[in-house]
Motif scaffolding. Structure first.
Motif, mmCIF file in Angstrom:
data_model
loop_
_atom_site.group_PDB
_atom_site.id
_atom_site.type_symbol
_atom_site.label_atom_id
_atom_site.label_comp_id
_atom_site.label_asym_id
_atom_site.label_seq_id
_atom_site.Cartn_x
_atom_site.Cartn_y
_atom_site.Cartn_z
ATOM 1 N N ASP A 1 -8.692 -1.710 6.790
ATOM 2 C CA ASP A 1 -7.272 -1.398 6.973
ATOM 3 C C ASP A 1 -6.700 -2.132 8.180
ATOM 4 O O ASP A 1 -7.431 -2.621 9.049
ATOM 5 N N ASP B 1 0.876 -1.177 0.000
ATOM 6 C CA ASP B 1 0.000 0.000 0.000
ATOM 7 C C ASP B 1 0.909 1.221 0.000
ATOM 8 O O ASP B 1 1.588 1.492 0.989
ATOM 9 N N GLY C 1 -6.337 3.112 1.071
ATOM 10 C CA GLY C 1 -5.037 2.652 0.642
ATOM 11 C C GLY C 1 -4.942 2.706 -0.872
ATOM 12 O O GLY C 1 -5.922 2.979 -1.577
#
Length: 768
Positions: free
Chosen positions: A296, A52, A157
């Protein structure tokens, strides 16, 4: 040729002509952001997936992702990798399978366009066979475009943030997505496989399915470039059921002409639900103690390492939850694998929105062209998971007052039922005004109606529609006891899902309190910089449980909670500054008895317990005794240093001790043994204590980290107002704690992480 390319080539070439292989394709990539791939080769850097790139940017109050995306950078990124071609027989195929790329990805093989995908949360495959150089060097380039901002209400991301696999498919083969497993609690298992003949000749093959001690096979004739559906029935003897307490799993294998094609884990379980009896799992009534979770993984951003996904689920399991809602997108495969293994039920959600935008460039731009294919793809991927107990088609749809949304809900439900009819369909409904009853036609489409913050309507709705089954798909953390009371006393309300189980990046400032000197209001009213995440979780972004987590656990699980007696202290109003709470926040409450400068002033202590009366002691002196009401007893006393503890029903609580100056660094690693595949990570908890080992609960001292034989991915804390760079080797602690996350090397020995503080001797932990 690098070592990885050599290894991958050897694996592919060694495969038999009829077998199917799926090899991890995560290692040995190159990455460049916003680069001209031909003219600026110096910008490329080596990376391994999952990756990411947004989390590597410094939060910036002017970032286009803004408050929603946590002020992180986005843009366009390029990935490339070289690999060798296998020697293919006629009809064999090589397919790249991407578990998730955020988002708008385009794949090129040997400079030629090979495929694209829009939605960042659903998997996709690219058949690269036509573009390969026979037995030669090949290159794959993936362009990822996350430049159109804003496209999400939370941190998304950017990049190839989930696993990538290189599949070699035999001329006659099936894939994991083409295998459907239906399992009954009596041990009857049906394996249904779509088998494809990619060759130019008619083929007759033997398809065999094996599960535990059961096996069966079927011969099938398939036309050139055709398909056939094979249904094989099995009987597993002495079946062991999957449940939240005993998550027993079986493995099914599908072979074609003796060569294994697909391996899937599954579970034997039965769910039932109705308004009269509530929800049951394997005939046992069960109340859903649920939480919403975003995708996340905190300090490492969206990177979906298998170990990070497992840890996330385990944190929720240890905090007393039995259900997770994947708000508001399909999760990673590793997340669902962990839910299967740990006994965590899942509401698997597809979308945050439909045709009407919430942010300028969100999924509404893709809905008409992609919604049906996207929802089918994630159901096909996830339908074998016993943890998945419901499919969710959306959340707080903006166009909900347009009656045409009922048609859309029916369309999405029909798409799901076309590939899996074994689970209920739900959706998170809401009202931001006084209109609610007008949504009855929409709710009627759903098998279970999801209520976002609307559970107070349950009684009148039940009177109007006695057969409606309800669960609260989002609720405020502070309403834990009231929500439990509603669920426990109304069979037609089968559960509650708090917003949220874990703190997360983006939606900056939600759930946080407000000191007078900070920006005021909610995140949609005013920018909350330097907040870059949401503080509404029961568990903070580093994995540490907040007091609200222990309280909720006791409410739901009573004596079976992980701690059935727990004390915490409410921060005095004015200790730092005057305090205001917000819609998703609770009062800032800490596991701390370090309140220097507040001596002799009143302070509130909360004691969480299932029932009975609680005695509170300070320095072994009885402060008082109070009855537990709504699973809590609150004491007010004048602060003085020392040791605070509570007793209830013959049990003693955790102890809160006033600590001296930081004198030690305590390191603990999360689990062992670790995998040596180059894709595993380790979490190192860093704690500052005084010379006697007491947590320095208010310390903000800097710590420095050095690593050997591993890569430091992040060093940071749970302070979501700290916009410092988490990739620095030095970082201040917050409330005496910090977290280091390292990526472990492939096929190597022990790694070490060493941490020291100012004036504090270094401590080393070994990870292997």
């Amino acid at each position: 040729m690098n070592r990885l390319t050599t290894l991958l080539s050897a694996i592919i070439v060694a495969a038999t002509a009829t077998a199917q292989t799926a090899d991890n394709f995560n290692l040995g990539w190159q990455f460049a952001q916003n680069a001209d791939t031909a003219k600026m080769p110096e910008l490329w850097q080596g990376v391994d997936l999952p990756h990411d790139w947004s989390i590597y940017t410094q939060p910036d109050r002017n970032a286009p992702s803004f408050n929603d995306g946590g002020y992180y950078g986005t843009g366009v990124g390029w990935y490339k990798k070289s690999f060798k071609s296998p020697k293919l027989t006629e009809g064999e195929r090589v397919v790249m399978y991407f578990e998730g790329v955020y988002h708008h990805s385009t794949v090129y093989v040997n400079g030629k366009y090979a495929g694209r995908h829009g939605y960042g949360y659903t998997p996709f495959s690219v058949d690269v066979t036509p573009f390969l150089n026979a037995q030669g060097d090949n290159s794959v380039v993936v362009r990822v475009d996350n430049s159109q901002q804003r496209n999400s209400r939370w941190y998304s991301g950017s990049g190839i943030y989930r696993n990538v696999w290189l599949r070699r498919l035999a001329p006659v083969s099936t894939t994991p997505e083409d295998v459907k497993i239906t399992a009954k609690t009596d041990g009857k298992v049906t394996v249904e496989a779509i088998v494809t003949n990619n060759s130019s000749q008619e083929k007759t093959v033997e398809v065999k399915a094996v599960a535990a001690d059961a096996s069966n096979s079927q011969s099938v004739k398939i036309a050139p470039h055709g398909t056939a559906t094979v249904v094989i029935n099995l009987n597993v003897s002495n079946p062991k059921l999957w449940s939240v307490e005993t998550p027993n799993l079986y493995k099914a294998e599908v072979s074609i002409d003796g060569a294994k094609n697909v391996e899937r884990k599954f579970g034997l379980r039965e769910i039932k639900y109705n308004a009269q009896d509530g929800f049951s799992l394997n005939g046992k009534n069960l109340i859903m103690n649920g939480a919403c979770v975003h995708h996340d993984n905190g300090l490492i951003g969206a990177a979906a390492f298998d170990g990070a996904e497992y840890r996330k689920v385990k944190l929720m399991k240890d905090a007393g939850f039995n259900l997770l809602r994947t708000s508001h997108n399909p999760p990673s495969e590793a997340f669902l694998d962990a839910c299967d293994e740990l006994g965590m039920m899942v509401v698997d959600e597809a979308f945050d929105g439909w045709r009407t935008e919430k942010t300028e460039h969100d999924y509404h731009e893709l809905f008409d062209s992609c919604a049906v294919s996207d929802i089918k793809s994630f159901v096909l991927r996830d339908r074998h998971h016993p943890s998945v107990v419901a499919w969710s088609i959306g959340n707080e749809i903006i166009e909900r007052k347009d009656i045409r949304c009922v048609y859309t809900a029916r369309m999405l439900k029909k798409a799901i039922l076309s590939v899996d009819d074994s689970r209920p369909v739900t959706e998170g409904l809401c009202a931001w005004d006084r209109d609610w009853e007008i949504y009855d036609p929409h709710a009627e489409v759903l098998d279970i109606a999801g209520y976002n913050y609307m559970i107070f309507k349950h009684k009148s709705d039940h009177e109007r529609d006695p057969q409606r089954i309800i669960w609260q798909t989002e609720s405020y953390p502070r309403d834990a006891w009231n929500n439990h009371n509603i669920v426990a006393n109304n069979s037609y309300v089968i559960g509650d899902m708090v917003w949220t189980g874990l703190d997360y990046l983006g939606e900056s400032g939600i759930g946080g309190w407000r000191y007078k000197a900070w920006p005021q209001g909610e995140s949609w009213q005013n920018p909350q910089w330097p907040w870059h995440g949401a503080y509404c979780g029961d568990v903070d972004i580093t994995g540490f449980r907040k007091p609200i987590s222990y309280y909720r656990d006791i409410i739901w699980n009573g004596e079976n909670a992980s701690e059935s007696l727990h004390i915490a202290v409410r921060e005095p109003n004015g200790y730092v500054d005057s305090i205001k709470t917000t819609m998703w926040s609770t009062w800032p409450t800490w596991d701390s008895w370090n309140w220097q400068g507040w001596e002799g002033k009143p302070i509130d202590v909360e004691v969480y317990a299932p029932q009975g009366s609680v005695k509170l002691y300070l320095n072994n002196q009885l402060i008082g005794e109070k009855s537990v009401e709504k699973n809590m007893a609150t004491f007010t006393l004048n602060y003085q240093p020392g040791e605070l503890r509570a007793e209830c029903g013959g049990k003693s609580s955790n102890k809160l001790v006033t600590a001296g100056k930081p004198a030690k660094v305590i390191l603990t690693a999360d689990h062992a043994p670790y995998k040596n595949d180059g894709c595993d990570i380790a979490y190192i908890n860093i704690t500052l204590t005084d010379k006697d080992g007491n947590l320095c609960a208010m310390a903000s001292d800097e710590v420095s980290v050095s690593v050997k034989n591993c890569e430091l991915l992040a060093l940071g804390t749970a302070d979501l107002r700290d916009s410092g760079n988490i990739h620095d080797l030095v970082h201040p602690t917050w409330h005496g704690r910090a977290l280091a996350i390292v990526r472990l090397p492939k096929n190597s020995g022990a790694s070490t992480v060493t941490v020291k503080g100012k004036g504090i001797a270094a401590t080393t932990v070994k990870v292997k």
